[in-house]
Design an enzyme around this catalytic site. Sequence first.
Site, PDB file in Angstrom:
ATOM      1  N   LYS A  15      13.291 -79.143 -45.329  1.00  0.00           N
ATOM      2  CA  LYS A  15      12.448 -77.940 -45.199  1.00  0.00           C
ATOM      3  C   LYS A  15      11.015 -78.292 -44.799  1.00  0.00           C
ATOM      4  O   LYS A  15      10.432 -77.633 -43.947  1.00  0.00           O
ATOM      5  CB  LYS A  15      12.405 -77.164 -46.524  1.00  0.00           C
ATOM      6  CG  LYS A  15      13.690 -76.418 -46.844  1.00  0.00           C
ATOM      7  CD  LYS A  15      13.476 -75.397 -47.946  1.00  0.00           C
ATOM      8  CE  LYS A  15      13.052 -76.007 -49.280  1.00  0.00           C
ATOM      9  NZ  LYS A  15      14.082 -76.854 -49.912  1.00  0.00           N
ATOM     10  N   ARG A  90      12.419 -67.740 -54.638  1.00  0.00           N
ATOM     11  CA  ARG A  90      13.524 -68.522 -55.169  1.00  0.00           C
ATOM     12  C   ARG A  90      14.581 -67.644 -55.839  1.00  0.00           C
ATOM     13  O   ARG A  90      15.694 -68.093 -56.084  1.00  0.00           O
ATOM     14  CB  ARG A  90      13.005 -69.532 -56.207  1.00  0.00           C
ATOM     15  CG  ARG A  90      12.266 -70.711 -55.609  1.00  0.00           C
ATOM     16  CD  ARG A  90      13.199 -71.646 -54.858  1.00  0.00           C
ATOM     17  NE  ARG A  90      14.184 -72.268 -55.716  1.00  0.00           N
ATOM     18  CZ  ARG A  90      14.036 -73.441 -56.294  1.00  0.00           C
ATOM     19  NH1 ARG A  90      12.942 -74.119 -56.124  1.00  0.00           N
ATOM     20  NH2 ARG A  90      14.991 -73.940 -57.039  1.00  0.00           N
ATOM     21  N   ARG A 129      16.897 -93.096 -51.384  1.00  0.00           N
ATOM     22  CA  ARG A 129      15.454 -93.387 -51.279  1.00  0.00           C
ATOM     23  C   ARG A 129      15.055 -94.606 -52.102  1.00  0.00           C
ATOM     24  O   ARG A 129      15.415 -94.735 -53.263  1.00  0.00           O
ATOM     25  CB  ARG A 129      14.632 -92.192 -51.766  1.00  0.00           C
ATOM     26  CG  ARG A 129      14.349 -91.129 -50.725  1.00  0.00           C
ATOM     27  CD  ARG A 129      13.759 -89.908 -51.402  1.00  0.00           C
ATOM     28  NE  ARG A 129      12.578 -90.267 -52.173  1.00  0.00           N
ATOM     29  CZ  ARG A 129      11.330 -90.092 -51.731  1.00  0.00           C
ATOM     30  NH1 ARG A 129      11.127 -89.560 -50.552  1.00  0.00           N
ATOM     31  NH2 ARG A 129      10.309 -90.440 -52.473  1.00  0.00           N
ATOM     32  N   ARG A 162      13.160 -94.369 -57.796  1.00  0.00           N
ATOM     33  CA  ARG A 162      12.508 -93.546 -58.825  1.00  0.00           C
ATOM     34  C   ARG A 162      13.571 -92.899 -59.705  1.00  0.00           C
ATOM     35  O   ARG A 162      14.672 -92.620 -59.249  1.00  0.00           O
ATOM     36  CB  ARG A 162      11.671 -92.446 -58.164  1.00  0.00           C
ATOM     37  CG  ARG A 162      10.446 -92.994 -57.468  1.00  0.00           C
ATOM     38  CD  ARG A 162       9.537 -91.858 -57.019  1.00  0.00           C
ATOM     39  NE  ARG A 162       8.372 -92.399 -56.319  1.00  0.00           N
ATOM     40  CZ  ARG A 162       7.853 -91.896 -55.214  1.00  0.00           C
ATOM     41  NH1 ARG A 162       8.392 -90.821 -54.671  1.00  0.00           N
ATOM     42  NH2 ARG A 162       6.805 -92.444 -54.644  1.00  0.00           N
ATOM     43  N   ARG A 173      19.994 -81.648 -59.465  1.00  0.00           N
ATOM     44  CA  ARG A 173      18.960 -80.879 -58.787  1.00  0.00           C
ATOM     45  C   ARG A 173      19.554 -80.020 -57.666  1.00  0.00           C
ATOM     46  O   ARG A 173      19.205 -78.855 -57.509  1.00  0.00           O
ATOM     47  CB  ARG A 173      17.925 -81.845 -58.214  1.00  0.00           C
ATOM     48  CG  ARG A 173      16.535 -81.300 -58.196  1.00  0.00           C
ATOM     49  CD  ARG A 173      15.507 -82.415 -58.286  1.00  0.00           C
ATOM     50  NE  ARG A 173      15.220 -83.040 -57.022  1.00  0.00           N
ATOM     51  CZ  ARG A 173      15.124 -84.346 -56.825  1.00  0.00           C
ATOM     52  NH1 ARG A 173      15.319 -85.182 -57.815  1.00  0.00           N
ATOM     53  NH2 ARG A 173      14.853 -84.832 -55.638  1.00  0.00           N
TER      54      ARG A 173
END
Length: 218
Positions: A15, A90, A129, A162, A173
């Site tokens: 996004k 949202r 990541r 992380r 998530r």
Amino acid sequence: MKKHLVLLGPPGAGKDTQGRMLSKELGIPLISSGDLVRKEINERTDFGLRFKELTESGSLVPDEFMNDFFAHVLSSYDLRKGYILNGFPRTVNQAEFLDEYLKEKDAEVELVLFLDVDFDTLVKRLSGRRVCKSCGAVYNIYFSPPKVDSICDVCGGELVQREDDKVEAVKKRIEVYLESTKPLLDFYKKRGILKSCDASKSPESVNRYLLEATNDCD
Ligand SMILES: [Zn+2]
């Protein structure tokens, strides 16, 4: 040309990247809720302090508070000239509030772009990541790996994952997002202004598709 836009899509769908490109190409502001909330928190405004409180206690941000915040933020834009909303609304409640608000400003949403990416690709994009502990360079072990495993190409530092990027956290998530956004997608679909885009393709081809969608006259 449609210039009153909402961008939707799960974490990892791109996004921010797509929003930035469209904003530049169409000459309209990208209004990202994540950036705005971070700014308020850093500047310790009343909104910022409340956001901080809510995130630290792990509570959901109530619709009413979010709506107040956005009325405050949006009031500084000339919305009729165009906008790209990213990260807001949202929920259906927020979308209804936004409708009212934008109607008053004569700047109703014309097009909602949903960046659709299959679940496994999203998980790889986010859980792959790795960040350099020394210089902050970002890699992805699936899509843009370092030359040597776990070592930064730039500075030779150690690459770490992380907590937020661990597979389980990432899956959770994405699931939460998809589940909570379903009613919102239905809301815009019924209005006939929702357009889905296969966002697993390259950023350039997704961008081309989105630009065409804003040009669509029907
Ligand atoms: Zn480094």
